[in-house]
Design an enzyme around this catalytic site. Structure first.
Site, PDB file in Angstrom:
ATOM      1  N   GLN A   1       4.496  53.458 -25.148  1.00  0.00           N
ATOM      2  CA  GLN A   1       5.063  53.846 -23.854  1.00  0.00           C
ATOM      3  C   GLN A   1       6.541  53.473 -23.784  1.00  0.00           C
ATOM      4  O   GLN A   1       7.364  54.235 -23.268  1.00  0.00           O
ATOM      5  CB  GLN A   1       4.301  53.148 -22.725  1.00  0.00           C
ATOM      6  CG  GLN A   1       2.889  53.658 -22.506  1.00  0.00           C
ATOM      7  CD  GLN A   1       2.158  52.883 -21.414  1.00  0.00           C
ATOM      8  OE1 GLN A   1       2.700  51.947 -20.831  1.00  0.00           O
ATOM      9  NE2 GLN A   1       0.920  53.272 -21.150  1.00  0.00           N
TER      10      GLN A   1
ATOM     11  N   GLY B   1       8.513  50.989 -16.338  1.00  0.00           N
ATOM     12  CA  GLY B   1       7.631  50.011 -16.957  1.00  0.00           C
ATOM     13  C   GLY B   1       6.908  50.577 -18.158  1.00  0.00           C
ATOM     14  O   GLY B   1       6.806  51.792 -18.342  1.00  0.00           O
ATOM     15  N   ALA B   2       6.415  49.665 -18.993  1.00  0.00           N
ATOM     16  CA  ALA B   2       5.620  50.051 -20.155  1.00  0.00           C
ATOM     17  C   ALA B   2       4.641  48.924 -20.456  1.00  0.00           C
ATOM     18  O   ALA B   2       5.008  47.754 -20.425  1.00  0.00           O
ATOM     19  CB  ALA B   2       6.507  50.310 -21.370  1.00  0.00           C
TER      20      ALA B   2
ATOM     21  N   TRP C   1       7.240  44.574 -13.911  1.00  0.00           N
ATOM     22  CA  TRP C   1       6.220  44.230 -12.921  1.00  0.00           C
ATOM     23  C   TRP C   1       4.818  44.328 -13.538  1.00  0.00           C
ATOM     24  O   TRP C   1       4.012  43.393 -13.464  1.00  0.00           O
ATOM     25  CB  TRP C   1       6.344  45.154 -11.712  1.00  0.00           C
ATOM     26  CG  TRP C   1       5.374  44.886 -10.590  1.00  0.00           C
ATOM     27  CD1 TRP C   1       4.491  43.842 -10.481  1.00  0.00           C
ATOM     28  CD2 TRP C   1       5.187  45.672  -9.410  1.00  0.00           C
ATOM     29  NE1 TRP C   1       3.781  43.926  -9.308  1.00  0.00           N
ATOM     30  CE2 TRP C   1       4.192  45.050  -8.627  1.00  0.00           C
ATOM     31  CE3 TRP C   1       5.786  46.843  -8.937  1.00  0.00           C
ATOM     32  CZ2 TRP C   1       3.759  45.567  -7.398  1.00  0.00           C
ATOM     33  CZ3 TRP C   1       5.364  47.348  -7.710  1.00  0.00           C
ATOM     34  CH2 TRP C   1       4.363  46.715  -6.952  1.00  0.00           C
TER      35      TRP C   1
ATOM     36  N   ARG D   1       5.283  55.477  -9.779  1.00  0.00           N
ATOM     37  CA  ARG D   1       4.207  54.665 -10.348  1.00  0.00           C
ATOM     38  C   ARG D   1       3.198  55.520 -11.130  1.00  0.00           C
ATOM     39  O   ARG D   1       1.985  55.397 -10.979  1.00  0.00           O
ATOM     40  CB  ARG D   1       3.534  53.843  -9.257  1.00  0.00           C
ATOM     41  CG  ARG D   1       4.502  52.888  -8.561  1.00  0.00           C
ATOM     42  CD  ARG D   1       3.830  52.021  -7.544  1.00  0.00           C
ATOM     43  NE  ARG D   1       2.903  51.076  -8.141  1.00  0.00           N
ATOM     44  CZ  ARG D   1       2.101  50.271  -7.450  1.00  0.00           C
ATOM     45  NH1 ARG D   1       2.120  50.311  -6.129  1.00  0.00           N
ATOM     46  NH2 ARG D   1       1.288  49.440  -8.069  1.00  0.00           N
TER      47      ARG D   1
ATOM     48  N   LYS E   1      -0.092  62.819 -15.496  1.00  0.00           N
ATOM     49  CA  LYS E   1      -1.347  62.347 -16.097  1.00  0.00           C
ATOM     50  C   LYS E   1      -2.395  61.937 -15.080  1.00  0.00           C
ATOM     51  O   LYS E   1      -3.525  61.639 -15.442  1.00  0.00           O
ATOM     52  CB  LYS E   1      -1.045  61.171 -17.033  1.00  0.00           C
ATOM     53  CG  LYS E   1      -0.159  61.545 -18.215  1.00  0.00           C
ATOM     54  CD  LYS E   1       0.150  60.341 -19.091  1.00  0.00           C
ATOM     55  CE  LYS E   1       1.048  60.730 -20.253  1.00  0.00           C
ATOM     56  NZ  LYS E   1       1.385  59.558 -21.117  1.00  0.00           N
TER      57      LYS E   1
ATOM     58  N   TYR F   1       6.015  38.610  -9.963  1.00  0.00           N
ATOM     59  CA  TYR F   1       5.229  39.440 -10.867  1.00  0.00           C
ATOM     60  C   TYR F   1       4.312  38.567 -11.721  1.00  0.00           C
ATOM     61  O   TYR F   1       4.672  38.105 -12.808  1.00  0.00           O
ATOM     62  CB  TYR F   1       6.141  40.275 -11.773  1.00  0.00           C
ATOM     63  CG  TYR F   1       7.065  41.217 -11.039  1.00  0.00           C
ATOM     64  CD1 TYR F   1       6.829  41.588  -9.714  1.00  0.00           C
ATOM     65  CD2 TYR F   1       8.180  41.747 -11.667  1.00  0.00           C
ATOM     66  CE1 TYR F   1       7.683  42.458  -9.050  1.00  0.00           C
ATOM     67  CE2 TYR F   1       9.040  42.619 -11.001  1.00  0.00           C
ATOM     68  CZ  TYR F   1       8.787  42.967  -9.695  1.00  0.00           C
ATOM     69  OH  TYR F   1       9.633  43.824  -9.031  1.00  0.00           O
TER      70      TYR F   1
ATOM     71  N   LEU G   1       9.079  57.203 -11.539  1.00  0.00           N
ATOM     72  CA  LEU G   1       7.937  58.056 -11.867  1.00  0.00           C
ATOM     73  C   LEU G   1       6.877  58.002 -10.769  1.00  0.00           C
ATOM     74  O   LEU G   1       5.764  58.493 -10.966  1.00  0.00           O
ATOM     75  CB  LEU G   1       7.318  57.638 -13.209  1.00  0.00           C
ATOM     76  CG  LEU G   1       8.166  57.911 -14.448  1.00  0.00           C
ATOM     77  CD1 LEU G   1       7.542  57.264 -15.675  1.00  0.00           C
ATOM     78  CD2 LEU G   1       8.336  59.411 -14.665  1.00  0.00           C
TER      79      LEU G   1
END
Length: 332
Positions: free
Chosen positions: A300, A294-295, A21, A223, A229, A57, A221
């Site tokens: 990542q 996602g990365a 996405w 998002r 973090k 997306y 996660l």
């Protein structure tokens, strides 16, 4: 990496799957194409063989980037999961919401899954992806203006034609799955699931476990929130829909970070980041087949893939769950 079969289909995917996405830019505040291509390649090099995307997306951009990446990867060594049923190019079906595309132009999103539309979307997906088949074709959101049976007739036809290997759904209830199953055997249901959003454990997980249907968990996660973090006062880029989301109030960010501080020592003993611990917990939950992560860049992607190396003992999962039970989020 662990590889798992989706339901009773012949599609085997990596337990950690690349969620595409963000690389489409839409609703994520933009993305860099070269970084996205590097992220996909790095994922594949580290055992993540599956990619989940959707036409919505970036209004085709995510699929086009994946199509470009596929030119450098042997097609039968990767599994492509994409979707249908969200249209921005015609006003038909059930109005969903107003949005803007990556150029800032207004668009209207509609949920529409009429039979002919599903077939048309499949052709468009194949063209953008540069392939002649899709491993898992999923309805993005239920369309209340079209009978589920009609939609699934299109999926059955596409399977018979060899254009898709398996059919799946996203954001469906157990009852909606039951209706779809009258026409076609579903491989999976893709739904939101994370440490702080576990609603599906009440009804959907038991149903899928009983009927051998896979659950593909998106936003494990939350998002980015469970990476530790994001701090109170975090500034989101323009167009990023996380701003204003109930999980991202300063109070809830503070409470979630306090929970993460309690499980951080466990991550450290395993040489893992918090994000890796969270992903590992997710794919070791009963009924969860896949975690979509996602990365935006190669680093990542590599870190996400390495989460598969984190093994949790039953007592460690129990410890995490005990800490989660003490976490109380502020409701809107």
């Amino acid at each position: 990496m662990e590889y798992r079969v989706l339901g009773t289909s012949e599609v085997k995917v990596s337990a950690i799957t690349f969620g595409a996405w963000a690389i489409g830019g839409w609703m994520w505040g933009g993305a860099d194409r070269k970084d996205a291509l590097d992220a996909i390649r790095a994922s594949w090099d580290n055992g993540v063989t599956s990619i989940d995307t959707a036409p919505a997306y970036g209004q085709g951009l995510s699929e086009e980037i994946i199509g470009e990446a596929l030119q450098q990867i042997q097609r039968d060594k990767v599994q492509i999961l994409t979707k249908y049923g969200l249209r921005w190019d015609l006003k038909k079906g059930e109005f969903f919401f107003n949005s803007t595309d990556n150029d800032g132009k207004p668009i209207d999103m509609y949920r529409y899954a009429g039979k002919e539309s599903v077939i048309e979307e499949c052709e468009n997906c194949l063209r953008r992806l540069g392939t002649d088949y899709i491993d898992l074709f999923q309805i993005h959101w239920a369309d209340n203006t079209t009978p589920i049976e009609e939609t699934m007739e299109a999926i059955q036809l596409l399977q018979e034609q060899g254009k898709i290997k398996a059919g799946g759904v996203c954001n469906y209830t157990a009852d909606q799955m039951k209706t779809a199953e009258k026409v076609v055997s579903l491989a999976a249901n893709q739904v939101p699931y994370s440490m702080v959003l576990r609603d599906i454990e009440k009804e959907l997980v038991p149903y899928c476990r009983e009927h051998n249907k896979s659950i593909i968990a998106y936003s494990p996660l939350q998002r980015g929130l469970l990476s530790g973090k994001i701090k109170p006062g975090y500034s989101f880029n323009e167009g990023d829909t996380r701003s204003g989301n109930r999980f991202y109030t300063d109070e809830n960010i503070t409470r979630i970070n306090a929970f993460l501080a309690k499980i951080r020592p466990l991550a450290e003993t395993k040489g893992a980041t918090l994000a890796q611990l969270v992903i590992a917990w997710t794919i070791q939950q009963p009924g969860i087949t896949v975690a979509l992560v996602g990365a935006r860049n190669a680093e990542q992607a590599i870190q996400n893939a390495r989460a598969a190396e984190v093994q949790l003992k039953p007592e460690e999962i129990m410890f995490i769950n005990d800490q989660l039970a003490k976490l109380e989020l502020v409701q809107p």
